[in-house]
Write a protein that holds these residues in place. Structure first.
Motif, short mmCIF file in Angstrom:
data_model
loop_
_atom_site.label_atom_id
_atom_site.label_comp_id
_atom_site.label_asym_id
_atom_site.label_seq_id
_atom_site.Cartn_x
_atom_site.Cartn_y
_atom_site.Cartn_z
N HIS A 383 0.83 -1.21 0.00
CA HIS A 383 0.00 0.00 0.00
C HIS A 383 0.86 1.26 0.00
CE1 HIS A 383 -3.09 -2.68 2.32
NE2 HIS A 383 -2.93 -3.05 1.07
N ILE A 384 1.91 1.25 0.81
CA ILE A 384 2.79 2.42 0.90
C ILE A 384 3.43 2.73 -0.45
CG2 ILE A 384 4.92 3.29 1.95
CD1 ILE A 384 4.17 1.61 4.45
N ALA A 385 3.91 1.67 -1.14
CA ALA A 385 4.55 1.87 -2.44
C ALA A 385 3.57 2.43 -3.46
CB ALA A 385 5.14 0.54 -2.93
N LEU A 386 2.33 1.97 -3.43
CA LEU A 386 1.34 2.44 -4.40
C LEU A 386 0.89 3.87 -4.10
CD1 LEU A 386 -0.77 -0.81 -4.77
CD2 LEU A 386 0.62 0.26 -6.54
N VAL A 387 0.76 4.21 -2.83
CA VAL A 387 0.42 5.60 -2.49
C VAL A 387 1.57 6.52 -2.90
CG1 VAL A 387 -0.01 7.20 -0.58
CG2 VAL A 387 -1.17 5.00 -0.63
N ALA A 388 2.81 6.07 -2.72
CA ALA A 388 3.97 6.86 -3.15
C ALA A 388 3.96 7.05 -4.67
CB ALA A 388 5.26 6.18 -2.71
N ARG A 420 -4.77 7.73 -10.25
CA ARG A 420 -5.98 6.96 -9.96
C ARG A 420 -5.71 5.47 -10.09
NH1 ARG A 420 -11.54 7.22 -12.16
NH2 ARG A 420 -11.94 6.24 -10.15
N GLY A 421 -4.95 5.10 -11.10
CA GLY A 421 -4.63 3.68 -11.29
C GLY A 421 -3.88 3.10 -10.11
N ALA A 422 -2.95 3.88 -9.54
CA ALA A 422 -2.21 3.40 -8.38
C ALA A 422 -3.13 3.20 -7.18
CB ALA A 422 -1.08 4.38 -8.02
N ASP A 425 -5.11 0.10 -7.59
CA ASP A 425 -4.30 -1.09 -7.27
C ASP A 425 -4.28 -1.34 -5.76
OD1 ASP A 425 -3.71 -1.69 -9.85
OD2 ASP A 425 -1.72 -0.78 -9.86
N VAL A 426 -4.35 -0.28 -4.97
CA VAL A 426 -4.38 -0.45 -3.52
C VAL A 426 -5.64 -1.20 -3.11
CG1 VAL A 426 -4.44 0.70 -1.27
CG2 VAL A 426 -3.03 1.63 -3.10
N THR A 427 -6.77 -0.78 -3.63
CA THR A 427 -8.04 -1.39 -3.23
C THR A 427 -8.31 -2.70 -3.94
OG1 THR A 427 -9.23 -0.15 -4.95
CG2 THR A 427 -9.07 0.86 -2.76
N GLY A 428 -7.57 -2.97 -5.02
CA GLY A 428 -7.75 -4.23 -5.74
C GLY A 428 -8.73 -4.15 -6.88
N ARG A 429 -9.12 -2.95 -7.27
CA ARG A 429 -10.11 -2.83 -8.35
C ARG A 429 -9.53 -3.25 -9.70
NH1 ARG A 429 -12.71 3.03 -7.89
NH2 ARG A 429 -13.69 2.31 -9.83
N ARG A 430 -8.21 -3.26 -9.84
CA ARG A 430 -7.62 -3.68 -11.11
C ARG A 430 -6.31 -4.44 -10.90
NH1 ARG A 430 -4.50 1.16 -14.26
NH2 ARG A 430 -2.76 1.27 -12.80
#
Length: 447
Positions: A383-388, A420-422, A425-430
């Motif tokens: 999650h941290i990497a994707l928010v970054a 938005r894509g990142a 990816d955190v929530t698992g929508r894609r």
């Protein structure tokens, strides 16, 4: 990935004997299989515990137990779920699983129940990962942080950021796609201010992320020093148990000894190591090599010195380490007359417990953790990497807006869509299937 059309079964309680064990079924045929297992002609009432015999396909009684039926979609997995509570004998529980498999179910893979809950919309990917974290928690703080995420605290924060981004993207797309309609988003400063607000939310999460990662994953602390300075005694005192052998014979500890402790809510793996000296044999030499390796990869090193004896060669270097790396120098045997004094060293007595509370606080301070009272909102390194990544894209969008003359809106839009894509990816929508498989394969069977 796992098949989602099969009816699956697994023992949902830990291995071993206990008063009660639970076998869980999920899938289209769960109710039919559950009905076939029990000695009952009347229908099973949803969400009511039914006491009954549990039988094999041949009609032999396996055990008396309680069967509970949870119809879809209001179940853990979003499918029909049947849970059978029986006596906690491994033989009994395996017999029930075998009887279920006789009737067409297959054994569940690790994490397959929670994966189905995610795929059926019962939880998002962050909450699914929190299930695994909650199971693995060894300190109350870890459990509380995982429960908060399971309850959706991080989900709501990410959703708010995504909603703000969605609004910006929609308005920008309208501005790009329908220029002849006279629609224009507005000035660059207005858009930059909106992007800045989302960046601030990302910054707040990331500033909490390092502390959160430490809470979730814990830390390794290596106890090192020369023979007979009290390393193993200090290790035992911090662990609260006699895990390491303590004798007056130098070189007693030959291999690494580990113990996990709860340090003010922080999961810490203590590592006791062989005494650092010129090795007397090949076994001790290997133990010393492992000690040096453990110290090199540890998050923190506790360098133990004997305060009651004159300093040995190399102790001066040890005292200087505390200012150059993550090392705490410990002056042990503070219950005995002092042979030397060093203000930077933490004085303790592993024998009496003197100074151990000060040492525990110094460990937290040295790791940059002043307080763990407030639970971190984000703890997972994924999650941290994707928010970054989302933040970096937002910064690029902001830079494009504030460029002299401003870059075309298409450039800004591309960066906002990447952000938005990142978040998706955190929530698992894609999230790709290989990432899902990696996440769920670490779960225990039955969850």
């Amino acid at each position: 990935m796992f098949s989602t059309t099969d009816t699956i079964v697994a023992i949902a309680t830990p291995p071993g004997r206990g008063g009660i064990g639970i076998v869980r079924l999920s899938g289209h045929d769960a109710l039919a299989i559950g009905r076939a297992l029990i000695a009952r002609d009347r229908p099973v009432t949803p969400r009511y515990a039914t006491f009954t015999e549990i039988r094999t396909k041949a009609g032999a009684t396996i055990d008396h137990g309680i069967v509970t039926y949870f119809p879809a979609p209001a179940s853990y997995t979003g499918e029909d779920v049947v849970e059978i509570s029986a006596h906690g004998s491994p033989v009994v529980l395996r017999g029930i699983v075998a009887a279920v498999m006789e009737r067409g179910a297959r054994l569940a893979e690790p994490g397959e129940f929670t994966l189905r809950a995610y795929l059926n919309g019962r939880m998002d990917l962050m909450q699914a990962e929190a299930v695994g974290d909650l199971i693995d928690a060894v300190t109350p703080l870890q459990a509380r942080a995982a429960f908060d995420q399971l309850h959706g605290t991080l989900t709501r924060t990410i959703a708010e950021m995504d909603a703000a981004l969605f609004d910006l993207v929609a308005r920008l797309e309208a501005s790009v796609d329908f220029p002849d309609e006279g629609y224009h988003f507005g000035g660059s400063s207005e858009l930059a201010a909106a992007v800045d607000a989302i960046i601030c939310r990302a910054d707040a999460l990331l500033s909490d992320g390092q502390r959160g990662r430490i809470v979730r994953e814990g830390l390794h602390v290596a106890v090192v020093g020369a023979p007979n300075v009290g390393k193993s005694s200090l290790f035992n005192a911090l662990a609260g148990a006699s895990r390491a052998i303590v004798t007056d014979i130098p070189g007693t500890t030959r291999d690494l000894v580990t113990e996990t402790i709860d340090l003010e809510g922080l999961r810490v793996t203590l590592v006791d190591t062989a005494g650092l000296r010129t090795a007397g044999d090949v076994v001790e030499s290997e133990g010393i090599a492992r000690a040096r390796q453990a110290a090199s990869v540890a998050d923190l090193v506790l360098r133990v010195l004997d305060r009651s004896e004159p300093q040995r060669e190399g102790d001066g270097e040890s005292l200087g380490e505390a200012s150059t790396r993550k090392t705490i120098v410990i002056a042990n045997k503070a219950d005995l007359p002092a042979a030397w004094f060093q203000p930077d060293a933490v004085e303790v007595s592993a024998l009496t417990g003197l100074g151990l509370d000060v040492l525990r606080q110094r460990i937290l301070e040295r790791l940059g953790i002043e307080s763990l009272v407030d639970r971190p909102e984000i703890t997972n390194v994924r999650h941290i990497a994707l928010v970054a990544r989302a933040r970096d894209a937002l910064l690029r969008a902001r830079g494009a807006l504030l460029e002299d003359g401003g870059l075309p809106e298409e450039f800004v839009l591309a960066d906002l869509q990447e952000a938005r894509g990142a978040l998706e990816d955190v929530t698992g929508r894609r999230t790709p299937e290989d990432v899902l498989a990696h996440i769920f394969e670490r779960f225990c069977i039955g969850k």
